[in-house]
Design a protein around this motif. Structure first.
Motif, mmCIF file in Angstrom:
data_model
loop_
_atom_site.group_PDB
_atom_site.id
_atom_site.type_symbol
_atom_site.label_atom_id
_atom_site.label_comp_id
_atom_site.label_asym_id
_atom_site.label_seq_id
_atom_site.Cartn_x
_atom_site.Cartn_y
_atom_site.Cartn_z
ATOM 1 N N ASN A 96 0.842 -1.197 0.000
ATOM 2 C CA ASN A 96 0.000 0.000 0.000
ATOM 3 C C ASN A 96 0.875 1.243 0.000
ATOM 4 O O ASN A 96 2.023 1.214 0.447
ATOM 5 C CB ASN A 96 -0.901 0.024 1.244
ATOM 6 N N GLU A 123 -3.401 2.345 16.487
ATOM 7 C CA GLU A 123 -3.434 0.951 16.923
ATOM 8 C C GLU A 123 -2.456 0.626 18.048
ATOM 9 O O GLU A 123 -2.531 -0.458 18.628
ATOM 10 C CB GLU A 123 -3.146 0.033 15.726
ATOM 11 N N GLU A 215 -4.264 -10.855 5.146
ATOM 12 C CA GLU A 215 -4.055 -9.867 4.083
ATOM 13 C C GLU A 215 -5.214 -8.872 4.038
ATOM 14 O O GLU A 215 -5.006 -7.664 3.956
ATOM 15 C CB GLU A 215 -3.947 -10.571 2.724
ATOM 16 N N GLU A 216 -6.446 -9.403 4.093
ATOM 17 C CA GLU A 216 -7.626 -8.531 4.053
ATOM 18 C C GLU A 216 -7.639 -7.575 5.242
ATOM 19 O O GLU A 216 -7.897 -6.374 5.094
ATOM 20 C CB GLU A 216 -8.895 -9.384 4.044
ATOM 21 N N ARG A 217 -7.331 -8.092 6.417
ATOM 22 C CA ARG A 217 -7.315 -7.257 7.620
ATOM 23 C C ARG A 217 -6.220 -6.193 7.524
ATOM 24 O O ARG A 217 -6.446 -5.025 7.851
ATOM 25 C CB ARG A 217 -7.101 -8.125 8.856
ATOM 26 N N ASN A 219 -4.747 -4.962 4.798
ATOM 27 C CA ASN A 219 -5.048 -3.968 3.765
ATOM 28 C C ASN A 219 -6.030 -2.915 4.285
ATOM 29 O O ASN A 219 -5.860 -1.722 4.039
ATOM 30 C CB ASN A 219 -5.618 -4.649 2.518
ATOM 31 N N HIS A 220 -7.045 -3.367 5.012
ATOM 32 C CA HIS A 220 -8.014 -2.418 5.579
ATOM 33 C C HIS A 220 -7.349 -1.502 6.597
ATOM 34 O O HIS A 220 -7.497 -0.273 6.540
ATOM 35 C CB HIS A 220 -9.157 -3.180 6.233
ATOM 36 N N ASN A 221 -6.591 -2.086 7.519
ATOM 37 C CA ASN A 221 -5.985 -1.292 8.584
ATOM 38 C C ASN A 221 -4.915 -0.344 8.056
ATOM 39 O O ASN A 221 -4.771 0.783 8.537
ATOM 40 C CB ASN A 221 -5.384 -2.207 9.644
ATOM 41 N N THR A 222 -4.155 -0.791 7.051
ATOM 42 C CA THR A 222 -3.098 0.058 6.502
ATOM 43 C C THR A 222 -3.671 1.318 5.886
ATOM 44 O O THR A 222 -3.115 2.412 6.055
ATOM 45 C CB THR A 222 -2.275 -0.718 5.458
ATOM 46 N N VAL A 223 -4.775 1.201 5.175
ATOM 47 C CA VAL A 223 -5.418 2.375 4.588
ATOM 48 C C VAL A 223 -5.834 3.358 5.681
ATOM 49 O O VAL A 223 -5.633 4.579 5.561
ATOM 50 C CB VAL A 223 -6.639 1.955 3.743
ATOM 51 N N VAL A 224 -6.385 2.832 6.770
ATOM 52 C CA VAL A 224 -6.808 3.688 7.894
ATOM 53 C C VAL A 224 -5.607 4.386 8.515
ATOM 54 O O VAL A 224 -5.637 5.612 8.752
ATOM 55 C CB VAL A 224 -7.549 2.840 8.951
#
Length: 240
Positions: A96, A123, A215-217, A219-224
């Motif tokens: 990302n 986090e 990976e899904e988790r 990707n979501h957290n990295t964007v945030v």
């Protein structure tokens, strides 16, 4: 490369430390093996063709890797060998980036000041610096409590190269991961500094999530987290 990955090994949970042990048995006890080797080619490490055959032999005898000669012929770096040995379905990869409208020096200093990460990231509850050695820092991160009140903590090592705009890190205490390798890259563009995060990992079989779910988790957290960091750095740049 994908064809080789599908055809090589059913082994899972093969870690970077496991690979270091293989390299040490094949090449002898050399300091280079304990360094930041994840993306160095084996040629750059000084391994000749005979050493590579020894590596294949150790992979075969100690880890029962299927077709180890193909692994060492295809995998040019430790990262690639880890991916091949663990199998295509057993490797997580997240990539990302975000562009921050602020000077390079400010972006670098704010995002690499590990002790301030609890303010920069949402986090982390704490970041404890355990040691510094030139451009490398060892530190412990502890997360904020989740919805069930659980917190997670681990030790990581981080090597920073400001001149080339790169950071390489890995978890020393891997927890549910077989390995977690992290690469950050900073590049100046017309719009600002493009900060890129790449995370390569593999979860142990007993972990509560598999690689795809992680990976899904991530990707979501990295964007945030990137959006939060972008806002805070740009605010600091505006005040400056």
């Amino acid at each position: 490369m994908e064809e080789h990955m599908a055809a090589t090994s059913g082994t899972t949970g093969f870690t970077l430390n496991d690979l270091r042990g293989v390299l040490r048995k094949a090449a002898g006890d050399t300091d280079v093996i304990d360094g930041d080797i994840i993306d160095l080619t084996f040629g750059a490490l000084g391994f000749d063709s005979l050493t590579m055959l020894e590596i294949a032999a150790v992979l075969d005898s100690e880890y029962q890797v299927k077709d180890p000669e193909s692994v060492i012929q295809t995998g040019r770096t430790s990262r690639e060998v880890l991916a091949l040995v663990n199998g295509a379905s057993g490797v997580g990869h997240v990539d990302n980036s975000v562009v921050i409208a602020a000077p390079y020096d400010l972006v670098w200093e704010m995002t690499n000041d590990v002790s301030s990460w609890p303010e920069l990231f949402s986090e982390y509850a704490s970041a404890e610096v355990l040691g510094r050695d030139s451009g490398t820092i060892t530190f412990r991160l502890t997360t904020v409590p989740d919805e069930n009140g659980a917190q997670w903590s681990w030790v990581s090592k981080r090597s920073m190269d400001k001149e080339n705009g790169t950071v390489r890190a890995h978890r020393v205490e891997t927890g549910p991961f077989a390995y977690m390798e992290i690469f950050w890259e900073y590049r100046t563009t017309a719009q600002g500094v493009r900060m890129r995060w790449v995370q390569d990992f593999h979860l142990l079989p007993e972990a509560p999530l598999d690689d795809a779910a992680m990976e899904e988790r991530m990707n979501h957290n990295t964007v945030v987290q990137m959006a939060r960091i972008k806002k805070r750095v740009e605010q600091r740049a505006g005040r400056a």
